[in-house]
Design an enzyme around this catalytic site. Sequence first.
Site, mmCIF file in Angstrom:
data_model
loop_
_atom_site.group_PDB
_atom_site.id
_atom_site.type_symbol
_atom_site.label_atom_id
_atom_site.label_comp_id
_atom_site.label_asym_id
_atom_site.label_seq_id
_atom_site.Cartn_x
_atom_site.Cartn_y
_atom_site.Cartn_z
ATOM 1 N N ASP A 176 0.625 14.882 -0.108
ATOM 2 C CA ASP A 176 -0.461 13.938 -0.422
ATOM 3 C C ASP A 176 -1.791 14.565 -0.865
ATOM 4 O O ASP A 176 -2.850 14.187 -0.352
ATOM 5 C CB ASP A 176 -0.716 13.018 0.774
ATOM 6 C CG ASP A 176 0.527 12.308 1.272
ATOM 7 O OD1 ASP A 176 1.547 12.318 0.577
ATOM 8 O OD2 ASP A 176 0.478 11.745 2.375
ATOM 9 N N LYS B 135 5.758 7.673 -1.186
ATOM 10 C CA LYS B 135 5.987 7.148 0.151
ATOM 11 C C LYS B 135 4.893 6.167 0.551
ATOM 12 O O LYS B 135 3.803 6.168 -0.025
ATOM 13 C CB LYS B 135 6.074 8.288 1.165
ATOM 14 C CG LYS B 135 4.779 9.066 1.341
ATOM 15 C CD LYS B 135 4.985 10.255 2.260
ATOM 16 C CE LYS B 135 3.696 10.934 2.626
ATOM 17 N NZ LYS B 135 2.756 10.122 3.389
ATOM 18 N N CYS C 139 -0.533 12.207 7.806
ATOM 19 C CA CYS C 139 0.723 12.353 7.068
ATOM 20 C C CYS C 139 1.366 13.725 7.250
ATOM 21 O O CYS C 139 2.585 13.821 7.432
ATOM 22 C CB CYS C 139 0.519 12.027 5.590
ATOM 23 S SG CYS C 139 0.097 10.287 5.303
#
Length: 184
Positions: free
Chosen positions: A18, A80, A113
């Site tokens: 990310d 995701k 995350c």
Amino acid sequence: MRHDMAAVRERSLLLVVDVQEAMRKAISGWEDTLHRIRQLVRAASVLDVPILVTEHYKKGLGATVAELAGELKGVAVFEKEYFSACLEDGFLEQVRGYGRDLIVLAGMETHVCVFQTGLDLIRFGYRVHLVRNAVASRFAEDRETGIEVFRQAGAVISSAETVIFQWICRSNTPEFREVLPIVK
């Protein structure tokens, strides 16, 4: 035979979590963290360590930042919505497909995350190397908390240069000479 905690290149998969456009202004230590992630990506590319990238809620957070995306030609990007990529359909199958049991983990945010994905990877039997200078959070305290809990969960806490030199393993080789400018 290397120590079990060594980041052996033939066993390694680099997972970059990310590193997206919306995070740029919010993340503490953005430039330094991005620099270390780019070092890992460049070295992995030279040394044939597979790379997998995740993007969380791309519609809201944007794509992987251009400075990094430019280094990721041909690299799989897994989109995701769960904080832990391991909860997404197909993610673990994709990771298993690389045939690697050691995950070198970098990205954002350390305590969300990166953290949840890493803990689940440990649960599924992977050895996780958290690259502490290649992970970041909005707040330093959250980053440090994430790193500490990773340590408690059994992850190896490392640095970009430590991982890269473990991947190289030996000086005075063409690979060493190709990777050395990356870490300088």
